[in-house]
Scaffold this motif. Structure first.
Motif, mmCIF file in Angstrom:
data_model
loop_
_atom_site.group_PDB
_atom_site.id
_atom_site.type_symbol
_atom_site.label_atom_id
_atom_site.label_comp_id
_atom_site.label_asym_id
_atom_site.label_seq_id
_atom_site.Cartn_x
_atom_site.Cartn_y
_atom_site.Cartn_z
ATOM 1 N N VAL A 72 0.835 -1.199 0.000
ATOM 2 C CA VAL A 72 0.000 0.000 0.000
ATOM 3 C C VAL A 72 0.873 1.255 0.000
ATOM 4 N N THR A 73 0.537 2.186 -0.883
ATOM 5 C CA THR A 73 1.257 3.459 -0.933
ATOM 6 C C THR A 73 0.389 4.633 -0.486
ATOM 7 N N ALA A 74 -0.940 4.501 -0.636
ATOM 8 C CA ALA A 74 -1.845 5.593 -0.246
ATOM 9 C C ALA A 74 -3.239 5.024 -0.070
ATOM 10 N N VAL A 75 -4.047 5.700 0.748
ATOM 11 C CA VAL A 75 -5.420 5.259 0.973
ATOM 12 C C VAL A 75 -6.361 6.451 0.942
ATOM 13 N N GLY A 76 -7.615 6.191 0.581
ATOM 14 C CA GLY A 76 -8.631 7.225 0.603
ATOM 15 C C GLY A 76 -9.036 7.570 2.024
ATOM 16 N N GLY A 77 -9.733 8.694 2.170
ATOM 17 C CA GLY A 77 -10.049 9.213 3.492
ATOM 18 C C GLY A 77 -10.942 8.339 4.329
ATOM 19 N N ALA A 78 -11.721 7.434 3.703
ATOM 20 C CA ALA A 78 -12.638 6.575 4.455
ATOM 21 C C ALA A 78 -12.110 5.159 4.630
ATOM 22 N N VAL A 79 -10.881 4.897 4.218
ATOM 23 C CA VAL A 79 -10.313 3.553 4.342
ATOM 24 C C VAL A 79 -9.979 3.267 5.805
ATOM 25 N N THR A 80 -10.432 2.121 6.274
ATOM 26 C CA THR A 80 -10.207 1.732 7.673
ATOM 27 C C THR A 80 -9.365 0.476 7.818
ATOM 28 N N ARG A 81 -9.196 -0.284 6.746
ATOM 29 C CA ARG A 81 -8.565 -1.601 6.857
ATOM 30 C C ARG A 81 -7.081 -1.587 6.523
ATOM 31 N N PHE A 82 -6.604 -0.530 5.894
ATOM 32 C CA PHE A 82 -5.215 -0.521 5.431
ATOM 33 C C PHE A 82 -4.563 0.835 5.692
ATOM 34 N N ARG A 83 -3.237 0.778 5.702
ATOM 35 C CA ARG A 83 -2.457 2.012 5.761
ATOM 36 C C ARG A 83 -1.197 1.810 4.934
ATOM 37 N N ALA A 84 -0.511 2.900 4.632
ATOM 38 C CA ALA A 84 0.698 2.833 3.797
ATOM 39 C C ALA A 84 1.694 1.850 4.395
ATOM 40 N N GLY A 85 2.273 1.026 3.514
ATOM 41 C CA GLY A 85 3.268 0.048 3.929
ATOM 42 C C GLY A 85 2.728 -1.351 4.123
ATOM 43 N N ASP A 86 1.405 -1.504 4.191
ATOM 44 C CA ASP A 86 0.826 -2.832 4.394
ATOM 45 C C ASP A 86 1.068 -3.719 3.170
ATOM 46 N N PRO A 87 1.426 -4.997 3.382
ATOM 47 C CA PRO A 87 1.526 -5.940 2.275
ATOM 48 C C PRO A 87 0.137 -6.420 1.879
ATOM 49 N N VAL A 88 -0.197 -6.346 0.597
ATOM 50 C CA VAL A 88 -1.559 -6.648 0.152
ATOM 51 C C VAL A 88 -1.538 -7.410 -1.163
ATOM 52 N N CYS A 89 -2.716 -7.873 -1.548
ATOM 53 C CA CYS A 89 -2.871 -8.524 -2.842
ATOM 54 C C CYS A 89 -4.275 -8.279 -3.380
ATOM 55 N N VAL A 90 -4.426 -8.422 -4.689
ATOM 56 C CA VAL A 90 -5.688 -8.192 -5.388
ATOM 57 C C VAL A 90 -5.879 -9.342 -6.363
ATOM 58 N N GLY A 91 -7.121 -9.810 -6.502
ATOM 59 C CA GLY A 91 -7.421 -10.908 -7.411
ATOM 60 C C GLY A 91 -8.106 -10.447 -8.676
ATOM 61 N N ASN A 92 -8.955 -11.315 -9.224
ATOM 62 C CA ASN A 92 -9.515 -11.024 -10.548
ATOM 63 C C ASN A 92 -10.860 -10.304 -10.510
ATOM 64 N N ILE A 93 -11.340 -9.945 -9.312
ATOM 65 C CA ILE A 93 -12.574 -9.179 -9.177
ATOM 66 C C ILE A 93 -12.289 -7.942 -8.329
ATOM 67 N N VAL A 94 -12.735 -6.775 -8.784
ATOM 68 C CA VAL A 94 -12.470 -5.547 -8.032
ATOM 69 C C VAL A 94 -13.730 -4.756 -7.699
ATOM 70 N N ASP A 95 -14.903 -5.295 -8.039
ATOM 71 C CA ASP A 95 -16.146 -4.640 -7.650
ATOM 72 C C ASP A 95 -17.307 -5.546 -8.052
ATOM 73 N N SER A 96 -18.478 -5.261 -7.483
ATOM 74 C CA SER A 96 -19.707 -5.964 -7.845
ATOM 75 C C SER A 96 -20.875 -5.078 -7.443
ATOM 76 N N CYS A 97 -22.095 -5.492 -7.790
ATOM 77 C CA CYS A 97 -23.247 -4.639 -7.505
ATOM 78 C C CYS A 97 -23.496 -4.506 -6.009
ATOM 79 N N GLY A 98 -23.172 -5.540 -5.233
ATOM 80 C CA GLY A 98 -23.305 -5.491 -3.791
ATOM 81 C C GLY A 98 -24.700 -5.735 -3.254
ATOM 82 N N VAL A 99 -25.705 -5.869 -4.124
ATOM 83 C CA VAL A 99 -27.079 -5.979 -3.641
ATOM 84 C C VAL A 99 -27.802 -7.236 -4.120
ATOM 85 N N CYS A 100 -27.291 -7.924 -5.122
ATOM 86 C CA CYS A 100 -27.971 -9.120 -5.620
ATOM 87 C C CYS A 100 -27.797 -10.272 -4.625
ATOM 88 N N GLU A 101 -28.492 -11.369 -4.858
ATOM 89 C CA GLU A 101 -28.443 -12.507 -3.942
ATOM 90 C C GLU A 101 -27.026 -13.032 -3.766
#
Length: 348
Positions: A72-101
């Motif tokens: 992590v190099t930077a975070v948005g103002g509402a981010v609570t789970r991460f801070r700069a320097g944290d080791p992280v990873c991302v997979g093949n999905i980066v968003d979804s509708c969030g409301v379907c079943e």
């Protein structure tokens, strides 16, 4: 906008070359990460060098890569789970509708509106084309960014974000574990991780391969037994042996012998993206067998998988290349010349 350096194909079938492009500025819940490693998936090959009739010129120029590890190099103002320097990873999905079943149940990979893919997808807010992890920076919402267990090798962790989660979900869904005999078809990027995961879960693991030369490799990865699937007599002896079979092969092949190898009322799950499935209906009907499919995983499953891998010191077996050799990696992947996953070093 944030200016980023990446490796892109400018058109279907073209070589990847350095390309400067723009990512969005951080939204309140966004995380920016410096990419250090990115796995090379068979999906990357299919997008960059598509089969005739499968071209998608609308997503080019294209930066592939959806098995991403970084810091992590930077975070948005509402981010609570991460801070700069944290080791992280991302997979093949980066968003979804969030409301379907599916999204409400934590299975974002089956979002009714289709999930936003790490590359070649469309941002749900501004409609921009997503670009992948073969770049020096990635930006994603914190919900789809995962803390990388610090004890795991970063290069070996990258393929867990696709190959790992894709095999983990069906192994857990169909209860691979002590007292269960699990078959794994294929020893590629997915198959070799599946063998490791199934063994760590406590199952008896049997590998299926068309190549006798890979038997030793499967045993070294943790398989208890190996069956050469081109040996008809050996396959006939597998009748009714398995509680679950996971098929990781990305090419069309006959599923009938594997359905026959299942015990009564058991399941064969396919993961490989093939144009059609081939099997004798009687092999499915006799014994009330089930043929299922799966693909990727949601937020909860991905976190669980990473925690499990950390507890068992489990990563993919990889060959690391500098990012400048990305086309070499794709050439060798196309030829099947990889043991068992290429990972690009973005710091080299």
């Amino acid at each position: 906008m944030r200016t980023v350096n990446g490796w892109a194909a400018q058109a279907p079938g073209s070589a990847l070359a350095p390309w400067r492009f723009e990512r969005r500025e951080l939204r309140p819940t966004d995380v920016a990460l410096r990419v250090t490693h990115a796995g090379v998936c068979f999906t990357d090959l299919e997008h960059v060098r598509p089969r005739p009739g499968h071209e998608r010129p609308d997503i080019f120029p294209l930066v592939p890569g959806h098995e991403i590890v970084g810091e992590v190099t930077a975070v948005g103002g509402a981010v609570t789970r991460f801070r700069a320097g944290d080791p992280v990873c991302v997979g093949n999905i980066v968003d979804s509708c969030g409301v379907c079943e599916a999204c409400r149940s934590g299975d974002q990979e089956f979002c009714a509106e289709f999930p936003t893919l790490t590359y070649g997808g469309r941002d749900r807010r501004d409609g921009s084309l997503t670009q992948g992890g073969f770049s020096d920076e990635y930006v994603a919402d914190q919900a789809f960014v995962y803390r990388r267990p610090e004890g795991l090798d970063p290069a070996g962790t990258a393929p867990l974000m696709c190959a790992g989660i894709t095999t983990w979900v069906p192994l857990r869904r169909w209860e691979a574990g002590p007292g269960r005999t699990v078959g794994i078809i294929g020893l590629g990027g997915l198959g070799h991780v599946a063998v490791k995961l199934a063994k760590a879960l406590g199952a008896e693991v049997v590998g299926f391969t068309t190549s006798p030369g890979k038997a030793k490799d499967m045993l070294e990865l943790g398989a208890d037994d190996v069956v050469v699937s081109t040996d008809a007599e050996a396959m006939a002896r597998q009748r009714g042996r398995f509680d679950f079979i996971l098929d990781t092969v990305p090419f069309a092949h006959d599923l009938s012998p594997y359905l026959t190898a299942l015990r009564f009322d058991r399941t064969l799950c396919t993961l490989g993206i093939v144009p059609e499935l081939s099997f004798t209906p009687q092999a499915l009907r006799f014994g009330r067998k089930r043929l299922a499919g799966a693909g990727s995983g949601g937020i909860t499953d991905t976190r669980e998988m990473l925690d499990f891998c950390a507890a068992h010191d489990l990563t993919a077996t990889v060959e690391v290349l500098p990012v400048a050799e990305v086309d070499t990696a794709l050439d060798r992947l196309a030829a099947g010349d990889v043991r068992y996953r290429f990972v690009l070093d973005l710091t080299a």
